[in-house]
Every structure is written in structure tokens, then in C-alpha cells.
Scaffold this motif. Structure first.
Motif, PDB file in Angstrom:
ATOM      1  N   ALA A 131       0.954  -1.083  -0.293  1.00 31.92           N
ATOM      2  CA  ALA A 131      -0.163   0.116   0.056  1.00 31.92           C
ATOM      3  C   ALA A 131       0.731   1.534   0.077  1.00 31.92           C
ATOM      4  O   ALA A 131       1.206   2.148  -0.662  1.00 31.92           O
ATOM      5  N   LYS A 132       1.908   1.582   0.292  1.00 35.27           N
ATOM      6  CA  LYS A 132       3.256   2.510   0.459  1.00 35.27           C
ATOM      7  C   LYS A 132       3.228   2.433  -0.409  1.00 35.27           C
ATOM      8  O   LYS A 132       3.925   4.047  -1.029  1.00 35.27           O
ATOM      9  N   HIS A 133       4.146   1.279  -1.061  1.00 36.93           N
ATOM     10  CA  HIS A 133       5.012   1.464  -2.435  1.00 36.93           C
ATOM     11  C   HIS A 133       3.638   2.183  -3.716  1.00 36.93           C
ATOM     12  O   HIS A 133       3.442   3.285  -4.219  1.00 36.93           O
ATOM     13  N   MET A 134       2.193   1.794  -3.890  1.00 32.74           N
ATOM     14  CA  MET A 134       0.777   1.641  -4.491  1.00 32.74           C
ATOM     15  C   MET A 134       0.721   3.112  -3.836  1.00 32.74           C
ATOM     16  O   MET A 134       0.485   4.367  -5.214  1.00 32.74           O
ATOM     17  N   THR A 135       0.786   3.740  -2.886  1.00 36.42           N
ATOM     18  CA  THR A 135       0.388   5.292  -2.927  1.00 36.42           C
ATOM     19  C   THR A 135       1.659   6.813  -2.866  1.00 36.42           C
ATOM     20  O   THR A 135       1.194   7.289  -4.154  1.00 36.42           O
ATOM     21  N   GLU A 136       2.613   6.581  -3.136  1.00 33.09           N
ATOM     22  CA  GLU A 136       3.865   6.813  -3.432  1.00 33.09           C
ATOM     23  C   GLU A 136       4.229   6.517  -4.778  1.00 33.09           C
ATOM     24  O   GLU A 136       4.692   7.783  -5.445  1.00 33.09           O
ATOM     25  N   THR A 137       3.595   5.964  -5.380  1.00 29.99           N
ATOM     26  CA  THR A 137       3.954   5.442  -7.279  1.00 29.99           C
ATOM     27  C   THR A 137       2.847   5.964  -7.540  1.00 29.99           C
ATOM     28  O   THR A 137       3.110   6.852  -9.253  1.00 29.99           O
ATOM     29  N   LEU A 138       1.716   6.032  -7.595  1.00 31.47           N
ATOM     30  CA  LEU A 138       0.440   6.413  -8.065  1.00 31.47           C
ATOM     31  C   LEU A 138      -0.080   8.029  -7.430  1.00 31.47           C
ATOM     32  O   LEU A 138      -1.496   8.237  -8.233  1.00 31.47           O
ATOM     33  N   GLY A 139       0.166   8.027  -6.336  1.00 28.04           N
ATOM     34  CA  GLY A 139      -0.053   9.385  -6.473  1.00 28.04           C
ATOM     35  C   GLY A 139      -1.533   9.582  -5.521  1.00 28.04           C
ATOM     36  O   GLY A 139      -1.692  11.250  -4.931  1.00 28.04           O
ATOM     37  N   LYS A 140      -2.359   7.767  -5.046  1.00 32.43           N
ATOM     38  CA  LYS A 140      -3.606   8.393  -4.572  1.00 32.43           C
ATOM     39  C   LYS A 140      -3.622   7.865  -2.838  1.00 32.43           C
ATOM     40  O   LYS A 140      -2.658   6.909  -3.516  1.00 32.43           O
ATOM     41  N   PRO A 141      -4.393   7.774  -2.384  1.00 36.10           N
ATOM     42  CA  PRO A 141      -3.889   6.565  -0.968  1.00 36.10           C
ATOM     43  C   PRO A 141      -4.546   5.728  -0.765  1.00 36.10           C
ATOM     44  O   PRO A 141      -5.520   5.839  -1.799  1.00 36.10           O
ATOM     45  N   PHE A 142      -3.892   4.468  -0.741  1.00 36.82           N
ATOM     46  CA  PHE A 142      -4.175   3.238  -0.941  1.00 36.82           C
ATOM     47  C   PHE A 142      -4.154   3.035   1.153  1.00 36.82           C
ATOM     48  O   PHE A 142      -3.017   2.744   1.564  1.00 36.82           O
ATOM     49  N   VAL A 143      -5.796   3.021   1.168  1.00 32.84           N
ATOM     50  CA  VAL A 143      -6.006   2.659   2.149  1.00 32.84           C
ATOM     51  C   VAL A 143      -5.801   1.487   3.133  1.00 32.84           C
ATOM     52  O   VAL A 143      -7.042   0.879   2.919  1.00 32.84           O
ATOM     53  N   ILE A 144      -5.254   0.924   3.999  1.00 32.34           N
ATOM     54  CA  ILE A 144      -5.506  -0.481   4.635  1.00 32.34           C
ATOM     55  C   ILE A 144      -7.470  -0.018   6.274  1.00 32.34           C
ATOM     56  O   ILE A 144      -6.573   0.156   6.549  1.00 32.34           O
ATOM     57  N   ASP A 145      -7.904  -1.358   5.309  1.00 32.59           N
ATOM     58  CA  ASP A 145      -8.947  -1.722   6.101  1.00 32.59           C
ATOM     59  C   ASP A 145      -8.897  -3.011   6.827  1.00 32.59           C
ATOM     60  O   ASP A 145      -9.351  -3.799   5.868  1.00 32.59           O
ATOM     61  N   ASN A 146      -8.605  -3.416   7.966  1.00 33.19           N
ATOM     62  CA  ASN A 146      -8.265  -4.595   8.403  1.00 33.19           C
ATOM     63  C   ASN A 146      -9.178  -4.360   9.075  1.00 33.19           C
ATOM     64  O   ASN A 146     -10.600  -4.388  10.063  1.00 33.19           O
TER      65      ASN A 146
END
Length: 323
Positions: free
Chosen positions: A51-66
Motif C-alpha cells: 500500500a505504501k508503494h502504491m500510494t507513493e507511485t500512483l499519487g493517491k492514498p491506498f488505505v488498509i482496512d482490517n
């Protein structure tokens, strides 16, 4: 007829353009990544750096929902009911995908039909470990000892319906060992009882059991990977020891709701493959004993279907159930 054909061709072309535009613009808002397990578990080991990689690479938040509960079924079901647009994704262990349909009654979803596989992220072998008090130095001696107990022997696991449980049942069945299964609510309490001598043996992932092997508190007997693990180079595989059926992994994969446009699936996969090949994730793979898994959605789909067929047979043959 010509007018109808032209209309259908126009509609098809418009839909292709629309899907292409969707993939090109994805993501243009926050992406929710459901992990159907409590925070801090093995699935998070893959999910959070991804999720951190995708957020940094694609510029939108990828938020983990447990969203824990129901052996992974609650969070997984929520994803199957979500819009198939790439904005709700799933990262989970194998259990709700390829095991739960065979051990839970009244499943509200069919993972093979309601989810689109994108990529495997981690695949770690299981290790058969024993309490030091068990009088066996290797697999042959252990099996002889179990047979000598004539049904008065047990193995523990991290819970009913887990890969650890069904791998134990497969071992039980293939070698006709007549062991009783003792399920726990997670690896931690099972390992605690193993260390305390309350259960003699168990299968667990390299992620969970390695610290206790390194400390000498448990002794490794055999590993379920196709080849020896760099983490445990002196521990033989079951295949080496004449039991190739015991190839088994705890794996963690990325999925989307079924009918998510292929262009979006392919875009997520392409970025995920970059993540899997990154130096940052190479450290995670090395620490967990996972092999390189950069692959296509199509090959991951074949793997998921093969795993489902394998574990449904084990569940049927062993009578394993959660309900």
C-alpha cells in the motif's frame, strides 16, 4: 440490419473506449485495501509495504482496512459486494479463498466466481516442528514414534481450516498416522503450548516459527517447500524424504471484485510486479522465506484454482469442518 450492426459496433467501441479511459485515469481517488484479519498479522506484512508503494507511485492514498472475523470470511465477503471499479481491493491469506468454502457451511460468496485474482504477494513454506522432549531426531523417527502411540498423539495448529491445520491433516492421511487435531485461535497460543510441552508437534509458517527455531526452543523436522529454504538450509523437504504430497504454503494474494475491468486489473498487476521486484520488498521476501512471485493475473488464477481443488479434497478426505 445494417443500422443495427452499426449501432452495436458503435456501442462496443464506446464501451472499449470507456474502459480504457477508466484504466488510464485509475486511481483518481482513495483506494481501500481490505485485509480480513486483525492488524499486525502475516497478511499485513505484505499489505502495508504494498500500500505504501502504491500510494507513493500512483499519487493517491491506498488505505488498509482490517476487517477481521469469520476466519477471513467477513472482510472477504465485503469485497465481493463492492463495486468492481478498482477502488476496493483485497489482500488476504489463502484460507478464505481456497479452504473456507470446504470447511464452512453457508458461505455467502464463492471466491472463485466473485473475486478476480491479481497477483500472489508472498508464499511461505510451513515447517513441521516438535517440542524438544519428543524423542525423534528426524521425520522417520517421528513417524515411528507417532505410530507407537496408537492414536494417543496430537498435533496443534493456528486454527480450524487454516493451511497449518489442513497440512497436518494431509500428513495424517498420507502416512496413516491417526493423530488428533488441537486447534488454537492463532499461531501465538499454539506456539506457546508447543513451547510448554502441552502439544508435541505442529506445522507453522516460517514467518511465525523461525524465532523459536533459531532460539532452539523447538526442533525443525521437515519443510513443506519444493526445495530447501535459505532460512533453514539444513532442514530437508518432505519431497526429499519421500512425501512429495506435503508440498504446502501459506500464501498471501491480491484480489479485486469479479468483473473489475481487465485493463484496471492489468494496471494494478503491472505496478504490483514492480513492487515485488523492488529492493525494499526483497528484504521482506528474504526475512519470510518467500520466493519471487512476480506473475500475471492469468497464472495466479490457475494457481488459485489448483489450490482450491487440492484443499477441498483434503478437507473432504479428513472430514475437517469449522461449523
Amino acid at each position: 440490419m445494417k443500422l443495427l450492426s452499426k449501432s452495436l459496433a458503435f456501442a462496443f467501441a464506446a464501451s472499449v473506449v470507456s474502459l480504457s479511459a477508466l484504466a488510464q485515469n485509475w486511481p483518481d481517488k482513495t483506494v481501500t485495501v481490505v485485509v480480513p484479519w486483525p492488524p499486525g498479522g502475516p497478511s499485513d506484512i505484505a499489505a502495508r509495504p504494498w500500500a505504501k508503494h502504491m500510494t507513493e507511485t500512483l499519487g493517491k492514498p491506498f488505505v488498509i482496512d482490517n476487517r477481521a472475523g469469520g476466519g477471513g470470511n467477513i472482510g472477504t465477503a465485503a469485497v465481493t459486494r463492492s463495486a468492481a471499479d478498482g477502488y476496493t481491493l483485497l489482500i488476504t491469506s489463502s484460507a478464505p479463498i481456497v479452504i473456507n468454502p470446504s470447511v464452512y457451511k453457508g458461505m455467502t460468496f464463492d471466491p472463485l466466481k466473485d473475486l478476480a485474482p491479481i497477483s500472489n504477494l508472498l508464499r511461505v513454506p510451513l515447517v513441521l516442528v516438535a517440542n524438544p522432549s519428543v524423542p525423534a531426531k528426524n521425520l522417520k523417527e517421528l513417524m515411528a514414534y507417532i505410530h507407537s502411540k496408537k492414536g494417543q498423539f496430537s498435533f496443534g495448529s493456528s486454527g480450524n481450516g487454516t493451511p497449518q491445520h489442513l497440512t497436518g491433516e494431509l500428513f495424517n492421511s498420507v502416512e496413516k498416522l491417526d493423530m488428533a487435531h488441537i486447534p488454537y485461535k492463532g499461531s501465538a497460543p499454539a506456539i506457546s503450548d508447543l513451547l510448554g510441552g502441552h502439544i508435541p508437534i505442529m506445522f507453522d509458517s516460517t514467518i511465525a516459527i523461525m524465532p523459536h527455531i533459531k532460539s532452539g526452543k523447538v526442533k525443525p523436522i521437515a519443510i513443506t517447500s519444493a526445495k530447501r529454504s535459505p532460512l533453514l538450509p539444513d532442514v530437508p523437504t518432505f519431497a526429499e524424504l519421500g512425501i512429495p504430497q506435503l508440498e504446502s504454503y501459506a500464501w498471501y494474494g491480491l484480489f479485486a471484485p469479479a468483473k473489475t475491468p481487465k485493463a484496471v486489473i492489468d494496471k494494478i498487476n503491472a505496478e504490483t510486479v514492480k513492487f515485488i521486484k523492488s529492493p525494499e520488498f526483497a528484504k521482506v521476501r528474504a526475512e519470510t522465506g518467500s520466493e519471487m512471485l512476480a506473475d500475471t493475473p492469468e497464472n495466479f488464477t490457475k494457481f488459485v484454482h489448483a489450490e482450491s481443488a487440492k484443499w477441498s479434497k483434503v478437507a473432504k478426505d479428513s472430514g475437517a469442518t469449522v461449523d
